[in-house]
Design an enzyme around this catalytic site. Structure first.
Site, PDB file in Angstrom:
ATOM      1  N   ARG A 264       0.835  -1.138   0.000  1.00 38.99           N
ATOM      2  CA  ARG A 264       0.018  -0.020   0.140  1.00 38.99           C
ATOM      3  C   ARG A 264       0.848   1.254   0.029  1.00 38.99           C
ATOM      4  O   ARG A 264       1.840   1.238   0.835  1.00 38.99           O
ATOM      5  CB  ARG A 264      -0.924   0.051   1.161  1.00 38.99           C
ATOM      6  CG  ARG A 264      -2.096  -0.952   1.467  1.00 38.99           C
ATOM      7  CD  ARG A 264      -3.133  -0.588   0.220  1.00 38.99           C
ATOM      8  NE  ARG A 264      -4.268  -1.333   0.090  1.00 38.99           N
ATOM      9  CZ  ARG A 264      -4.458  -2.581  -0.613  1.00 38.99           C
ATOM     10  NH1 ARG A 264      -3.626  -2.842  -1.496  1.00 38.99           N
ATOM     11  NH2 ARG A 264      -5.661  -3.135  -0.483  1.00 38.99           N
ATOM     12  N   GLU A 293      -3.613   7.230  -5.271  1.00 42.31           N
ATOM     13  CA  GLU A 293      -3.604   6.492  -6.557  1.00 42.31           C
ATOM     14  C   GLU A 293      -4.921   7.139  -7.436  1.00 42.31           C
ATOM     15  O   GLU A 293      -5.825   7.243  -6.554  1.00 42.31           O
ATOM     16  CB  GLU A 293      -3.662   5.112  -6.275  1.00 42.31           C
ATOM     17  CG  GLU A 293      -2.387   4.490  -5.749  1.00 42.31           C
ATOM     18  CD  GLU A 293      -2.511   3.085  -5.419  1.00 42.31           C
ATOM     19  OE1 GLU A 293      -3.549   2.380  -5.734  1.00 42.31           O
ATOM     20  OE2 GLU A 293      -1.546   2.507  -5.249  1.00 42.31           O
ATOM     21  N   HIS A 312      -1.036  -0.361  -9.629  1.00 44.20           N
ATOM     22  CA  HIS A 312      -1.398  -1.090  -8.755  1.00 44.20           C
ATOM     23  C   HIS A 312      -1.913  -2.412  -9.384  1.00 44.20           C
ATOM     24  O   HIS A 312      -3.107  -3.009  -9.133  1.00 44.20           O
ATOM     25  CB  HIS A 312      -2.438  -0.374  -7.818  1.00 44.20           C
ATOM     26  CG  HIS A 312      -3.143  -0.896  -6.802  1.00 44.20           C
ATOM     27  ND1 HIS A 312      -3.248  -0.343  -5.616  1.00 44.20           N
ATOM     28  CD2 HIS A 312      -2.948  -2.332  -6.160  1.00 44.20           C
ATOM     29  CE1 HIS A 312      -3.232  -0.992  -4.408  1.00 44.20           C
ATOM     30  NE2 HIS A 312      -3.411  -2.232  -4.849  1.00 44.20           N
TER      31      HIS A 312
END
Lengths: 351, 351
Positions: A264, A293, A312
């Site tokens: 993360r 993000e 991601h």
């Protein structure tokens, strides 16, 4: 005769009443056993797949738009539940999230409703360790073997060995794995096979493993950080791990270390990373996760040639969906059978 | 008196003669022990380094231009010796090549002079297994994790997950390692840690290893090729291995397999590879070695997005020089001490 006639008349009525009672009981039993499970998805295939787990559930696909209308009588929820949905879901006994990271529904949701409820939370931890560890090594090796230079050269059909070759070998170097869980152990195994000495950082007591030289607690991070040639971030995002690799930690890193983040973005300080790259202290970085993000256009991180940025996707592969759906189906069966669920999250710890 | 006078006169003369004889013997012994070693290099540092291995050698740097002038009385040669140099080096007892691959001095030299001589040939096998295996995985993972797409996106500051993500995980897949030597065993160890089933191909009988599921002989290549998800080429280039992965072998490969070549370009057929890529049978290829090298501009291989091309640098790292020089110095010491050399090449087999 009146009584006997009455008896004769009543016989079929009584039989009918018994039948009615029996049917009512059956309906009630069936109704009692059929659990309503909301699934946040637009995939008919997923709904069909999850429905196949048990005839004792009714899987209802919802979106953020209509979830509130369906939640009052729902027994379970699969997806990123909001505090408002938790409050409206008076019958909710179980929430299953699709991801491994639970910070979205626990700490970043804007409310503690789920955390402080009796609702059992399950996640998809461990499920994605394999492909995330592959991805972590893909990013590291692209940097350590200078593949981005050769990729640039390829566009010009240029077969040109750089002299001196800037690539390094991983053998004999030290890997620091922050978070020795489903992802971290897979990273450790790979790092070991590359001849690295692996040091883990984890709040839990970890069993001995041939792949781990040692595991220290997070409060010992300062001591092990300066030894590391590669720092892997693979811990869950919790209030305790938030920004645990901060500006100061980047300054503690060895010159020419590599920084790889795959769990993360909230675990590390973006400005600290940019500063470490700007001052040429780090040899490179690979980040699949950022905060925020998407990584915004114009962010300074985009400009470094020695940074690999992926959107991601470390947890994506050709096989992750089957494992994820498999875990959810397993839990649906366990839910109707009244058995303990798998991948239960400690809602206070957050993983 | 005459005799005794004569004796008195002769005494110092005799002593002088004895001294002269002694000194001559010393010089002869010293001369006999000082071996002349030619080293093909333009690096003063390398000469100094190799000279430090023993005071009983005289290391002389040569180039292709002046090697013939120095070779007549040389005891050893370090570098890529030619057949003409072998013929001119009447005193040569030992040739050390810098690389692991010996095909340049044995099979591609245009003469069998070295192969059929009594000269001992040593190479740098094993020395570079570590970084070459790192490189092989760097190329494979760049493909399997789709990093080239993200690298392209990065140039436009584009954070965009591709849907569906084309990346795969290596876990559970089969790796075929052609040539289980210094490079191949390092590849096998890494592949095992990624959860792959590793099948080796090697003419030698290999000891059992936890990293290798099985090892078959080269004549069984046809049987194992269709099972492989990744084919690594890490064998030496010999007359027997020449083009062993030919057009037919590429056709035997599983659809969506990856082909990774890190030892010598002579082991595979370039047109066969291009054809397999053209027909979209292979998922991708990573080649650090080609035939010819450099890969010419305009060669069709340059154009495939799913091909990683590096210019024969897999064996380069920050530590390979030290290991290479270490091996040569070890052999210089062994040479003067009359001990068996390390890394002796079987000149008939070629490795």
């Amino acid at each position: 005769m009146l009584i006997s006639e009455l008896r004769n008349v009543m016989k079929p009525v009584k039989a009918g009443l018994w039948l009615l009672l029996f049917l009512s009981l059956c309906c009630f039993a069936l109704f009692a056993q059929t659990r309503k499970i909301l699934v946040e998805t637009d995939s008919d295939e997923l709904v069909k797949d999850l429905q196949s787990a048990s005839s004792q559930v009714r899987v209802v696909a919802v979106t953020k738009a209509n979830a509130m209308a369906e939640i009052a009588d729902a027994d379970a929820f699969v997806g990123s539940i909001t505090p408002a949905e938790v409050r409206a879901g008076k019958k909710l006994k179980w929430v299953q999230i699709m991801s491994a990271g639970a910070e979205g529904v626990l700490f970043k949701s804007g409310g503690n409703d789920l955390r402080d409820s009796q609702i059992v939370l399950t996640n998809n931890k461990i499920v994605q360790g394999i492909e995330i560890a592959d991805h972590a090594f893909a990013m590291l090796l692209m940097l350590s073997r200078d593949l981005y230079t050769f990729y640039d050269n390829k566009q010009h059909e240029l077969w040109q060995p750089p002299r001196p070759f800037p690539g390094i070998e991983l053998n004999g170097r030290t890997a620091l794995v922050i978070g020795v869980g489903g992802i971290g152990m897979q990273i450790a195994t790979r790092a070991w096979a590359f001849g690295m000495n692996v040091v883990g950082v984890d709040p839990e007591d970890k069993p001995f493993s041939p792949f781990l030289k040692k595991v220290v607690k997070p409060d010992q991070l300062d001591e092990v950080l300066p030894e590391a040639d590669v720092i892997f971030v693979s811990a869950p995002h919790t209030p305790k791990s938030n920004k645990m690799v901060g500006a100061r930690e980047f300054e503690l890193m060895k010159k020419d270390a590599y920084f790889i983040a795959v769990s993360r973005g909230g675990l590390y300080d973006m400005s600290g990373l940019v500063k470490a790259l700007d001052s040429k202290r780090l040899a490179g970085a690979g980040v699949d996760v950022t905060d925020p993000e998407p990584l915004p256009k114009g962010h300074p991180l985009w400009k470094f040639p020695n940074v690999v940025i992926t959107p991601h996707v470390a947890g994506r592969s050709d096989k992750d969906r089957a494992r994820m759906v498999g875990t959810i189906k397993e839990n649906i069966q366990r839910f109707v059978d009244g058995k303990p669920l798998v991948n239960v999250v400690d809602k206070q710890k957050g993983y």
